[in-house]
Scaffold this active site. Structure first.
Site, PDB file in Angstrom:
ATOM      1  N   GLU A   1      85.287  37.873 -97.400  1.00 11.86           N
ATOM      2  CA  GLU A   1      86.592  37.037 -97.597  1.00 11.86           C
ATOM      3  C   GLU A   1      87.266  37.433 -98.721  1.00 11.86           C
ATOM      4  O   GLU A   1      88.430  37.669 -98.959  1.00 11.86           O
ATOM      5  CB  GLU A   1      86.261  35.571 -97.393  1.00 11.86           C
ATOM      6  CG  GLU A   1      85.748  35.228 -96.206  1.00 11.86           C
ATOM      7  CD  GLU A   1      84.123  34.936 -96.427  1.00 11.86           C
ATOM      8  OE1 GLU A   1      83.623  34.065 -95.780  1.00 11.86           O
ATOM      9  OE2 GLU A   1      83.527  35.864 -96.916  1.00 11.86           O
TER      10      GLU A   1
ATOM     11  N   SER B   1      48.459  61.774 -81.834  1.00 15.24           N
ATOM     12  CA  SER B   1      49.570  61.014 -81.506  1.00 15.24           C
ATOM     13  C   SER B   1      50.785  61.973 -81.655  1.00 15.24           C
ATOM     14  O   SER B   1      51.915  61.376 -81.204  1.00 15.24           O
ATOM     15  CB  SER B   1      49.759  59.829 -81.861  1.00 15.24           C
ATOM     16  OG  SER B   1      49.691  59.883 -83.356  1.00 15.24           O
TER      17      SER B   1
ATOM     18  N   SER C   1      42.761  44.196 -95.455  1.00 15.43           N
ATOM     19  CA  SER C   1      41.746  43.051 -95.465  1.00 15.43           C
ATOM     20  C   SER C   1      40.702  43.548 -96.695  1.00 15.43           C
ATOM     21  O   SER C   1      40.348  42.671 -97.466  1.00 15.43           O
ATOM     22  CB  SER C   1      41.061  42.771 -94.397  1.00 15.43           C
ATOM     23  OG  SER C   1      42.200  42.394 -93.376  1.00 15.43           O
TER      24      SER C   1
END
Length: 363
Positions: free
Chosen positions: A55, A171, A225
């Site tokens: 604005e 992959s 972890s």
């Protein structure tokens, strides 16, 4: 009363808001258009946190022409003092007589306060125009404000039979160049990219934005972890946030000396990182959107925990066979009510692959 012209100008405001797609975090993406006598007299968008809101940019362009204009804003104008003054006050002071708002601001510091302030000052307000589009643009900000968690989007590259790697872990590359380039846009709009230590050990990824001109990089986050992070891992460059359950002070100190931030968040069994706690902590850090780029173990754990909101699947026209690795380890399902249900959002070609976007149905 709303009309066709209102939709035209709000659509313009939404296009302006999209210009902040890569830069406004942790703030929402917002656009504003000021119109008088059927002509734009000012417009702007929020470019980055700490700088003027949409604005204010639009009002600066309009100058005195803002008097008696209509403002089209994709998010309710703010009503509180933050790093910038309230936009509702600025619109009132400029003499704007009507404001059309796409959606209410979910921030508890605003949440209707901006609209109330405008109405109290005699400004006509219409709300809800193109609300769905505005909400989609700020799904992460909405999630963080309403539920205290980011919007979690998981990206997976896979074969047509749902396989993400051969059984030996190979992959690169199942999907094509166009798909891999497209992923850069998802990274750029995300506040953080999250992966697991298994992916780091297997692929040594950087998970940063490349090939695009962007003013910021997403925070890289690793769930580790046991603090197995190699000290020469590329993801350590320029800092990384590591969540762990390990209490090993020496390992933690060594990683922090390399620029990492290490946070200990044990789960109930003290062997895994508490996934909801990770999401709450990231939200507290101002993270709106997370892109998950991980293997089947972490993808499955996040899905089972109900923490994934959206999946972006790049599907290559090939089969890798049932011995190859799947996209998400969900365990043995014994009843159909245990399945993860999805809602179609978008399907399109990206190079020779398909990009399928689905939302996860949450009960």
């Amino acid at each position: 009363m709303l009309n066709a012209a209102d939709s035209k100008w709000m659509a313009r405001a939404l296009r302006l808001a999209e210009r902040g797609l890569y830069s406004t975090s942790p703030n929402p993406r917002v656009g504003c258009v000021l119109v008088k006598a059927g002509e734009i007299v000012g417009e702007g968008w929020h470019e980055r946190a700490g700088e003027p809101h949409a604005e204010v940019h639009a009002l600066r362009v309009a100058g005195a022409a803002a008097q008696d204009a209509t403002a089209y804003v994709t998010l309710e104008p703010c009503s509180h003092f933050g790093r910038t003054p309230p936009c509702a006050d600025a619109l009132i002071a400029a003499g704007v007589t009507r404001v059309v708002v796409a959606m209410q601001d979910p921030n508890p510091q605003v949440a209707g306060g901006g609209v109330s302030k405008l109405i109290a000052a005699g400004v006509e307000v219409d709300s809800g125009l193109m609300q769905a589009e505005a909400q989609a643009l700020n799904a992460g900000f909405l999630a963080r404000m309403s539920r205290g968690m980011p919007w979690v989007r998981s990206k997976v590259g896979m074969s047509l039979d749902g396989r993400t790697a051969l059984s030996n872990g190979v992959s690169k590359w199942i999907t094509g160049d166009a798909a891999r380039h497209d992923v850069q846009h998802w990274r750029a709009r995300s506040c953080a990219v999250l992966t697991g230590i298994a992916t780091v050990l297997a692929d040594d990824p950087q998970l940063n934005v490349r090939e695009l001109n962007t003013s910021r990089q997403p925070l890289r986050v690793v769930l580790d972890s046991g603090l197995r992070m190699p000290h020469d891992a590329r993801i350590l460059h320029d800092g990384v946030l590591i969540y762990t359950v390990a209490q090993d002070a020496d390992k933690r100190a060594a990683l922090e000396a390399l620029g990492a931030t290490v946070v200990v968040l044990p789960d109930a069994d003290k062997q895994r990182v508490d996934l909801p706690a990770v999401m709450h902590d990231l939200a507290a850090r101002g993270i709106n959107e997370i892109l998950v780029e991980a293997g089947p173990t972490l993808n499955g754990a996040l899905l089972k925990a109900g923490l994934v909101d959206e999946l972006v699947l790049y599907v290559a026209p090939q089969f890798l066979g049932d011995a190859a690795r799947g996209m998400a380890s969900l365990g043995m399902l014994t009843a159909l009510d245990q399945r993860v249900e999805l809602q179609w959002q978008d399907v399109r070609h990206v190079g020779n692959d398909l990009r399928i976007t689905v939302k996860v149905k949450h009960v």
